[in-house]
Design an enzyme around this catalytic site. Structure first.
Site, PDB file in Angstrom:
ATOM      1  CE1 TYR A  51      -2.989  -3.026   0.282  1.00  0.00           C
ATOM      2  CE2 TYR A  51      -3.611  -2.359   2.496  1.00  0.00           C
ATOM      3  CZ  TYR A  51      -3.746  -3.212   1.427  1.00  0.00           C
ATOM      4  OH  TYR A  51      -4.646  -4.249   1.507  1.00  0.00           O
ATOM      5  CG  HIS A 109      -1.015  -8.611   0.513  1.00  0.00           C
ATOM      6  ND1 HIS A 109      -0.619  -7.298   0.452  1.00  0.00           N
ATOM      7  CD2 HIS A 109      -2.325  -8.591   0.196  1.00  0.00           C
ATOM      8  CE1 HIS A 109      -1.648  -6.534   0.119  1.00  0.00           C
ATOM      9  NE2 HIS A 109      -2.692  -7.306  -0.050  1.00  0.00           N
TER      10      HIS A 109
HETATM   11  N1  LIG Z   1      -5.861  -8.518   1.623  1.00  0.00           N
HETATM   12  C1  LIG Z   1      -6.212  -8.094   0.429  1.00  0.00           C
HETATM   13  O1  LIG Z   1      -5.891  -8.716  -0.577  1.00  0.00           O
HETATM   14  C2  LIG Z   1      -7.006  -6.852   0.292  1.00  0.00           C
HETATM   15  C3  LIG Z   1      -7.173  -6.037   1.392  1.00  0.00           C
HETATM   16  N2  LIG Z   1      -7.914  -4.871   1.287  1.00  0.00           N
HETATM   17  C4  LIG Z   1      -8.110  -4.085   2.536  1.00  0.00           C
HETATM   18  O2  LIG Z   1      -9.512  -3.886   2.727  1.00  0.00           O
HETATM   19  C5  LIG Z   1      -9.771  -2.505   2.943  1.00  0.00           C
HETATM   20  C6  LIG Z   1     -11.175  -2.129   2.520  1.00  0.00           C
HETATM   21  O3  LIG Z   1     -11.411  -2.530   1.189  1.00  0.00           O
HETATM   22  P1  LIG Z   1     -11.809  -1.550  -0.015  1.00  0.00           P
HETATM   23  O4  LIG Z   1     -11.346  -2.230  -1.250  1.00  0.00           O
HETATM   24  O5  LIG Z   1     -11.376  -0.184   0.252  1.00  0.00           O
HETATM   25  O6  LIG Z   1     -13.379  -1.643  -0.072  1.00  0.00           O
HETATM   26  P2  LIG Z   1     -14.605  -1.214   0.884  1.00  0.00           P
HETATM   27  O7  LIG Z   1     -15.606  -2.269   0.673  1.00  0.00           O
HETATM   28  O8  LIG Z   1     -14.132  -0.871   2.243  1.00  0.00           O
HETATM   29  O9  LIG Z   1     -15.161   0.064   0.144  1.00  0.00           O
HETATM   30  C7  LIG Z   1     -14.539   1.311   0.203  1.00  0.00           C
HETATM   31  C8  LIG Z   1     -15.387   2.270  -0.631  1.00  0.00           C
HETATM   32  O10 LIG Z   1     -16.696   2.386  -0.054  1.00  0.00           O
HETATM   33  C9  LIG Z   1     -16.974   3.746   0.253  1.00  0.00           C
HETATM   34  N3  LIG Z   1     -17.704   3.727   1.537  1.00  0.00           N
HETATM   35  C10 LIG Z   1     -17.196   3.472   2.767  1.00  0.00           C
HETATM   36  N4  LIG Z   1     -18.174   3.513   3.698  1.00  0.00           N
HETATM   37  C11 LIG Z   1     -19.321   3.781   3.047  1.00  0.00           C
HETATM   38  C12 LIG Z   1     -20.670   3.951   3.468  1.00  0.00           C
HETATM   39  N5  LIG Z   1     -21.043   3.843   4.747  1.00  0.00           N
HETATM   40  N6  LIG Z   1     -21.602   4.221   2.519  1.00  0.00           N
HETATM   41  C13 LIG Z   1     -21.255   4.337   1.225  1.00  0.00           C
HETATM   42  N7  LIG Z   1     -19.996   4.186   0.765  1.00  0.00           N
HETATM   43  C14 LIG Z   1     -19.036   3.919   1.671  1.00  0.00           C
HETATM   44  C15 LIG Z   1     -15.640   4.445   0.325  1.00  0.00           C
HETATM   45  O11 LIG Z   1     -15.738   5.773  -0.098  1.00  0.00           O
HETATM   46  P3  LIG Z   1     -15.265   7.025   0.840  1.00  0.00           P
HETATM   47  O12 LIG Z   1     -13.810   6.813   1.143  1.00  0.00           O
HETATM   48  O13 LIG Z   1     -15.528   8.208  -0.010  1.00  0.00           O
HETATM   49  O14 LIG Z   1     -16.153   6.964   2.070  1.00  0.00           O
HETATM   50  C16 LIG Z   1     -14.806   3.648  -0.681  1.00  0.00           C
HETATM   51  O15 LIG Z   1     -15.025   4.135  -1.991  1.00  0.00           O
HETATM   52  C17 LIG Z   1      -8.655  -1.822   2.150  1.00  0.00           C
HETATM   53  O16 LIG Z   1      -8.516  -0.479   2.547  1.00  0.00           O
HETATM   54  C18 LIG Z   1      -7.480  -2.685   2.498  1.00  0.00           C
HETATM   55  O17 LIG Z   1      -7.004  -2.333   3.786  1.00  0.00           O
HETATM   56  C19 LIG Z   1      -8.525  -4.511   0.116  1.00  0.00           C
HETATM   57  C20 LIG Z   1      -8.361  -5.300  -1.018  1.00  0.00           C
HETATM   58  C21 LIG Z   1      -7.588  -6.521  -1.025  1.00  0.00           C
HETATM   59  O1  LIG Z   2      -5.480  -3.993  -1.885  1.00  0.00           O
HETATM   60  C1  LIG Z   2      -5.007  -5.117  -1.647  1.00  0.00           C
HETATM   61  O2  LIG Z   2      -4.676  -5.483  -0.530  1.00  0.00           O
HETATM   62  C2  LIG Z   2      -4.839  -6.076  -2.713  1.00  0.00           C
HETATM   63  O3  LIG Z   2      -4.369  -7.133  -2.445  1.00  0.00           O
HETATM   64  C3  LIG Z   2      -5.236  -5.811  -4.100  1.00  0.00           C
HETATM   65  O4  LIG Z   2      -5.351  -4.495  -4.403  1.00  0.00           O
HETATM   66  C4  LIG Z   2      -4.214  -6.503  -4.978  1.00  0.00           C
HETATM   67  O5  LIG Z   2      -2.938  -6.210  -4.434  1.00  0.00           O
HETATM   68  C5  LIG Z   2      -4.235  -6.130  -6.383  1.00  0.00           C
HETATM   69  O6  LIG Z   2      -3.212  -6.019  -6.938  1.00  0.00           O
HETATM   70  C6  LIG Z   2      -5.496  -5.920  -7.099  1.00  0.00           C
HETATM   71  O7  LIG Z   2      -5.274  -5.828  -8.455  1.00  0.00           O
END
Ligand SMILES: NC(=O)C1=CN([C@@H]2O[C@H](COP(=O)(O)OP(=O)(O)OC[C@H]3O[C@@H](n4cnc5c(N)ncnc54)[C@H](OP(=O)(O)O)[C@@H]3O)[C@@H](O)[C@H]2O)C=CC1
Ligand SMILES: O=C(O)C(=O)[C@@H](O)[C@H](O)C(=O)CO
Length: 279
Positions: A51, A109
């Site tokens: 990140y 990850h």
């Molecule tokens: N281990 C992995 O492979 C992965 C881990 N992650 C982790 O998961 C976390 C969260 O996932 P993410 O992909 O961001 O998806 P989310 O499902 O958390 O969605 C985030 C989006 O939803 C919006 N949002 C948040 N709260 C609300 C609400 N109450 N009502 C309407 N819209 C809302 C946010 O906008 P706004 O900011 O404008 O509120 C943002 O655009 C990441 O930040 C990361 O830490 C993510 C992907 C892969």
């Molecule tokens: O956000 C994360 O933690 C993810 O694992 C994903 O974004 C992933 O790394 C990715 O590359 C999605 O295309």
């Protein structure tokens, strides 16, 4: 400020029932959003080497003036650091960027199974935990096969598996596997990110019935499934709203209707752990 309930982990520690996702928050705005999340009451920040915001997480922690032991700092080892020595160095690098002496949760990850080295990364995490550099250790995006392999190799069961989980992809199978093994399910993209089903009947009707927002309904659904969601929001109002999900309860029918939004391939970007390669 309402206290967040906690989940007990298999290593005798606990995690807050909701954490804060920090991707893609970066720079001064990113730090400010994280500080605002801590002020709203979040006590767990989810970051990763990939990140490129571990420094911002550390800065937010210091600016918040919260005691270090009140905030769970969680990071992740990327695919390019799976080899044993590289994994040890990866965690040390995270500690340096975060400016902390120990992370509270450290995950692998993605398994990147074609590399065949996630077992080495797991052995490194087991050693780092013994050395006191990480509190709890876990994985992310692991299937039953990947979990079985690292448990058979080390005898150590991950405390957490952070997987994609939202109403369009409820992961019933993996939740059962976790319950059997004693692994806590953590949910990434818990709202469903850009495909959040905020306007779907099952969610909107429950929101009306309980006088809450659609986002709160989705996060409450996680709580009732026993999943630990880590919603990301850069907006202070939505940050507070997303934490305020412990004052109402969905009926079994409402939970089932939301789980019924599952799609055949509900993954957000096709991130199948058997084939997805994350550097
Ligand atoms: N281990 C992995 O492979 C992965 C881990 N992650 C982790 O998961 C976390 C969260 O996932 P993410 O992909 O961001 O998806 P989310 O499902 O958390 O969605 C985030 C989006 O939803 C919006 N949002 C948040 N709260 C609300 C609400 N109450 N009502 C309407 N819209 C809302 C946010 O906008 P706004 O900011 O404008 O509120 C943002 O655009 C990441 O930040 C990361 O830490 C993510 C992907 C892969
Ligand atoms: O956000 C994360 O933690 C993810 O694992 C994903 O974004 C992933 O790394 C990715 O590359 C999605 O295309």
């Amino acid at each position: 400020m309402a206290r967040i309930p906690t989940y007990d982990l298999n290593d005798g520690t606990t995690l807050p029932a909701i954490g804060f996702g920090t991707y893609p928050l970066r720079g001064e705005d990113g730090t400010a959003a994280m500080v605002s999340a801590l002020e709203a009451g979040y006590r767990m920040l989810d970051t990763a080497v990939n990140y490129e915001n571990e420094a911002e997480v550390g800065e937010a922690l210091r600016r918040s003036s919260l005691p270090r032991d009140e905030v769970v700092v969680a990071s992740k080892i990327p695919g390019r650091h799976h080899a044993y020595d590289a994994a040890i160095a990866s965690v040390r690098g995270s500690l340096e960027r975060l400016g902390v002496e120990r992370t509270d949760l450290h995950l692998i990850h993605w398994p990147n199974p074609s590399q065949g080295t996630y077992v080495e990364a797991w052995r490194a995490l087991v050693q780092l935990q013994r050395d006191g550099l990480v509190r709890s250790i876990g994985v992310s995006n692991f299937t039953e096969e990947h979990l079985t392999r690292i448990i058979d190799d080390t005898g150590v069961v991950p405390a957490v598996n952070q997987v994609e989980l939202h109403p369009r992809f409820p992961q019933a199978g993996m939740r059962e596997v976790h319950a059997r093994l004693g692994v806590r399910t953590e949910a990434w993209s818990p709202m469903g990110k850009r495909r959040a089903p905020l306007e779907e009947r099952a969610v909107a009707d429950a929101a009306d019935a309980h006088g809450v927002s659609p986002g709160q309904v989705i996060l409450r659904w996680h709580v009732q499934l026993g999943s630990l969601p880590i919603p990301k929001s850069a907006d202070p109002q939505r940050q507070r709203e997303n934490l305020d999900v412990f004052g109402f309860e969905l009926s079994d029918e409402e939970v089932d209707a939301i789980s019924g939004l599952a799609e055949d391939d509900g993954r957000l970007f096709g991130g199948d752990p058997d084939t997805h390669e994350e550097r």
